[in-house]
Enzyme design. Structure first.
Site, PDB file in Angstrom:
ATOM      1  N   CYS A   1      -3.200   7.635  -1.609  1.00 36.71           N
ATOM      2  CA  CYS A   1      -4.527   7.730  -2.244  1.00 36.71           C
ATOM      3  C   CYS A   1      -5.605   8.245  -1.300  1.00 36.71           C
ATOM      4  CB  CYS A   1      -4.970   6.382  -2.776  1.00 36.71           C
ATOM      5  SG  CYS A   1      -3.648   5.291  -3.251  1.00 36.71           S
TER       6      CYS A   1
ATOM      7  N   GLU B   1      -6.722  -5.773   4.267  1.00 38.05           N
ATOM      8  CA  GLU B   1      -7.164  -4.460   3.803  1.00 38.05           C
ATOM      9  C   GLU B   1      -8.154  -4.601   2.644  1.00 38.05           C
ATOM     10  OE1 GLU B   1      -4.471  -1.579   1.946  1.00 38.05           O
ATOM     11  OE2 GLU B   1      -5.002  -0.246   3.590  1.00 38.05           O
TER      12      GLU B   1
ATOM     13  N   TYR C   1      -9.318   0.783  -5.069  1.00 43.61           N
ATOM     14  CA  TYR C   1      -8.916  -0.616  -4.876  1.00 43.61           C
ATOM     15  C   TYR C   1      -8.923  -1.394  -6.194  1.00 43.61           C
ATOM     16  CZ  TYR C   1      -8.651  -0.509   0.216  1.00 43.61           C
ATOM     17  OH  TYR C   1      -8.260  -0.265   1.510  1.00 43.61           O
TER      18      TYR C   1
ATOM     19  N   HIS D   1     -12.572   5.754  -2.720  1.00 46.50           N
ATOM     20  CA  HIS D   1     -11.575   4.798  -2.228  1.00 46.50           C
ATOM     21  C   HIS D   1     -11.904   3.370  -2.674  1.00 46.50           C
ATOM     22  CE1 HIS D   1      -7.795   4.567  -0.304  1.00 46.50           C
ATOM     23  NE2 HIS D   1      -8.175   3.663   0.585  1.00 46.50           N
TER      24      HIS D   1
ATOM     25  N   THR E   1      -3.365   4.006   7.721  1.00 46.25           N
ATOM     26  CA  THR E   1      -2.211   3.644   6.896  1.00 46.25           C
ATOM     27  C   THR E   1      -1.583   4.938   6.399  1.00 46.25           C
ATOM     28  OG1 THR E   1      -3.638   1.900   6.064  1.00 46.25           O
ATOM     29  CG2 THR E   1      -1.463   2.062   5.079  1.00 46.25           C
TER      30      THR E   1
ATOM     31  N   CYS F   1      -4.997  -0.211  -7.048  1.00 42.03           N
ATOM     32  CA  CYS F   1      -3.834  -0.580  -6.224  1.00 42.03           C
ATOM     33  C   CYS F   1      -3.739  -2.080  -5.994  1.00 42.03           C
ATOM     34  CB  CYS F   1      -3.858   0.164  -4.894  1.00 42.03           C
ATOM     35  SG  CYS F   1      -5.022  -0.461  -3.671  1.00 42.03           S
TER      36      CYS F   1
ATOM     37  N   CYS G   1       0.866  -1.179   0.000  1.00 39.70           N
ATOM     38  CA  CYS G   1       0.000   0.000   0.000  1.00 39.70           C
ATOM     39  C   CYS G   1       0.902   1.227   0.000  1.00 39.70           C
ATOM     40  CB  CYS G   1      -0.890  -0.019   1.246  1.00 39.70           C
ATOM     41  SG  CYS G   1      -1.736   1.538   1.550  1.00 39.70           S
TER      42      CYS G   1
ATOM     43  N   GLU H   1       0.179   0.758   9.733  1.00 34.08           N
ATOM     44  CA  GLU H   1      -1.012   1.441  10.227  1.00 34.08           C
ATOM     45  C   GLU H   1      -0.768   1.971  11.638  1.00 34.08           C
ATOM     46  OE1 GLU H   1      -1.191  -1.518   8.594  1.00 34.08           O
ATOM     47  OE2 GLU H   1      -2.055  -0.585   6.817  1.00 34.08           O
TER      48      GLU H   1
END
Ligand code: SF4
Ligand code: FE
Length: 483
Positions: free
Chosen positions: A104, A447, A296, A292, A191, A299, A100, A257
Site C-alpha cells: 500500500c 504500527e 489503515y 496512508h 516495511t 488493513c 502488513c 521493517e
C-alpha cells in the site's frame, strides 16, 4: 506483460541483488530466509488474490489512460468508488494474511505523486509529472511492488533538516550532475522494502527555502549501488528459526521493517519527481500521509477481523463461548473494528478530485480514521487477551506437546472444551499471542500507533482541517449573538 502470479513475483524478487543485513551479517538469500520469508508471503498475497476471479473487481482496475487491466495496488484513483474499493481491498488482504502486506505504501505514494508533480509543474514549468507518469506506467506494465519511503531518522526533533548537527539525518542531495543527482541519507521503519522492486523516496516534512537540498523525491531500483538495508528486530523473531509452525502462531505471513541506507546513491534525471521546490514538500507529505491514514481503515480492520475470530474460537475452545460477558466483549471488539472501517469508507466517500484529476480522500476524515487506529486496536487486543486467558503466554512449546513423556500431560491438563484437541486450543492461543505480543504486534499494535504518522501528527491535521471558525459562527447564530 500480464499481471504476475504469486510465484512469478517471488522469482522476480529473487533476481534482484539487494544488499540486506540482519544480526550483523549479510543475508545472501533473503527470499528463502526463515525470518524474512513470511513477510514476502504477505506481499505475494496481493498477487495471488488478483488471480482469483472472485476477487478480480477489488484486486484489479483498468487504467483509463492505457486501457490496461492492472493490479489495484498500481492504480491511480479516479473516483470515490476507486477510493472505497481500495479500502475494501486492504481489508481483504488483512483478512487473508493477518499481517502488513506492505504494497500500500507504494500505491499511496503513486497517488500523492500524481497530483503533486502536476501542481509543481504548473508553477515551476518542470517535467516531474511526465517523469512520474513514465515511471508509473513501467510499474503498472511490469506489475511491480514499490516501497514508498518517507520517514527520515530526523535527529534532533527541534531542528529543521538543514539545521541538524549531522546534515544526513534527513535524506538530501549531495551532488548535482548533468545526468542526475547523488543522494545520501536513510529512511527508517521501511516495511516491505525487502520485498519491493523499486523504492519511491519522498521528503518527510514540510520544508522552507533553506531545505532545498532535502526537498527531493525520486525512484530507484532496490539493487542500486550503495543502497542497503538493515533488518529490524521483532519480538519473538527467532522463534521462526525453531521449526515449530504452531509456536509461531501465524507461520505463513508477517511483515518486516528495515533501516534503509542511501550511501551516495545516483538518481538519473528521468527518475526525479521533486528537486528543490521546497514549498511543495508539505503537499506531498500531507497527501501521502492522508492516503496512508485512509489505508489503515482497511488493513488494520482486516487483521482485526482475524483477531476477533481468534478470540471467539478461543472462547469456544475454553468452553466459555456462552458466557454473556464474553459475547459482550466480542460485540465491543466488532464495534471498535467496524468504527475504523466506517472511517476508512467515509474519508473515501467524501473524496474530491485534485487538479490533475485523481481523487484525494477527505483529509479531515482520513486523519480522524488514523487517530482512532492509534487507540482501538489496543483495546481490541486487550479484550482478546482477556477472552484468551493467561495460557496464551504460559503454554509450553510444541516440542513439549510432541514429547513422548511430557506430551500426555500437556494434552491432559491443557485441554479445555473436551470436544477440542489441546493442539487446536494451543494453536489459536499462539495466533492471539502473535497478534498481540509477537512479530505481528509490530504490524497490528505499534504500527497502529506510529505507522502513517504518530498520533500528534493527526491532531495537527485535525486542528488545521477542523474549521473551528465555522463552528463558532454556528454557535453564535443559534445563540443570537451579534458582535
Ligand atoms: Fe498496507 Fe497497512 Fe501495511 Fe500500511 S500498514 S503497508 S496500509 S498493510
Ligand atoms: Fe504502515
Amino acid at each position: 506483460m500480464a499481471l504476475m502470479t504469486g510465484e512469478e513475483y517471488i522469482e522476480s524478487i529473487r533476481k534482484i541483488k539487494m544488499q540486506v543485513y540482519m544480526f550483523g551479517k549479510k543475508i545472501e538469500n533473503p527470499v528463502d530466509d526463515p525470518i524474512l520469508r513470511p513477510s514476502l508471503n504477505s506481499v505475494r498475497m496481493t498477487y495471488d488474490l488478483a488471480q482469483i476471479p472472485e476477487y478480480k473487481d477489488l484486486m484489479t482496475a483498468v487504467d483509463p489512460d492505457t486501457g490496461k487491466t492492472i493490479n489495484r495496488f498500481c492504480h491511480i484513483h479516479r473516483s470515490t468508488q476507486d477510493l472505497m474499493n481500495k479500502v475494501k481491498m486492504q481489508r481483504l488482504c488483512g483478512q487473508k494474511t493477518a499481517a502488513c502486506f506492505q504494497r500500500c505504501v507504494g500505491m499511496d505514494a503513486f497517488n500523492a505523486e500524481w497530483s503533486t508533480t502536476y501542481e509543481v509543474d504548473k508553477v515551476h514549468g518542470t517535467h516531474y509529472h511526465e517523469n512520474f507518469v513514465k515511471f508509473l506506467h513501467y510499474v503498472q506494465e511490469k506489475d511491480l511492488t514499490v516501497d514508498g519511503a518517507m520517514t527520515d531518522p530526523k535527529g534532533d526533533r527541534s531542528k529543521a533538516p538543514h539545521a541538524q548537527e549531522d546534515p544526513d539525518l534527513y535524506l538530501r542531495v549531495v551532488e548535482r550532475r548533468p545526468d542526475g543527482v547523488v543522494v545520501r541519507g536513510a529512511k527508517a521503519h521501511q516495511t516491505g522494502i525487502l520485498n519491493s522492486h523499486e523504492v519511491l523516496v519522498m521528503p518527510t516534512i514540510a520544508m522552507g527555502p533553506d531545505d532545498k537540498d532535502y526537498a527531493i523525491s525520486f525512484a530507484v531500483p532496490l539493487d542500486s549501488p550503495n543502497l542497503f538495508m538493515i533488518v529490524g528486530r521483532q519480538s519473538c523473531d527467532t522463534r521462526k528459526l525453531e521449526g515449530s509452525k504452531m509456536d509461531v502462531g501465524n507461520p505463513e505471513f508477517g511483515g518486516v521493517e528495515a533501516l534503509t541506507i542511501f550511501d551516495n546513491v545516483f538518481v538519473p534525471n528521468d527518475r526525479i519527481f521533486l528537486n528543490g521546490e521546497s514549498e511543495f514538500a508539505g503537499m506531498l507529505v500531507e497527501r501521502f500521509a492522508g492516503y496512508h491514514r485512509q489505508s489503515y481503515g482497511g488493513c488494520k480492520v482486516g487483521v482485526g477481523d482475524v483477531l476477533i475470530g481468534a478470540a471467539a474460537v478461543a472462547a469456544e475452545y475454553n468452553g466459555a463461548a456462552k458466557a454473556s460477558h464474553i459475547k459482550d466483549k466480542l460485540i465491543e471488539m466488532t464495534h471498535l473494528n467496524e468504527t475504523l472501517y466506517a472511517c476508512g469508507i467515509a474519508c473515501s466517500a467524501e473524496g474530491q478530485p485534485t487538479e490533475s484529476g485523481n481523487y484525494l480522500i477527505n483529509l479531515l476524515l482520513a486523519n480522524v480514521c488514523k487517530q482512532n487506529v492509534t487507540r482501538f486496536p489496543y483495546e481490541i487486543v486487550r479484550l482478546a487477551e482477556d477472552i484468551a486467558g493467561g495460557l496464551m503466554v504460559t503454554a509450553p512449546s510444541e516440542k513439549d506437546l510432541r514429547d513422548p513423556k511430557l506430551g500426555a500431560y500437556v494434552e491432559k491438563y491443557l485441554r479445555g472444551n473436551p470436544a477440542v484437541t489441546t493442539e487446536n486450543r494451543l494453536k489459536i492461543l499462539r495466533l492471539i499471542e502473535n497478534l498481540s505480543l509477537g512479530t505481528a504486534a509490530v504490524g497490528y499494535r505499534t504500527e497502529s500507533m506510529h505507522g502513517a504518522g504518530s498520533p500528534q501528527a493527526q491532531r495537527i491535521m485535525i486542528a488545521r482541517q477542523g474549521n473551528l471558525g465555522a463552528k463558532k459562527k454556528l454557535a453564535k447564530a443559534i445563540a443570537h449573538i451579534e458582535e
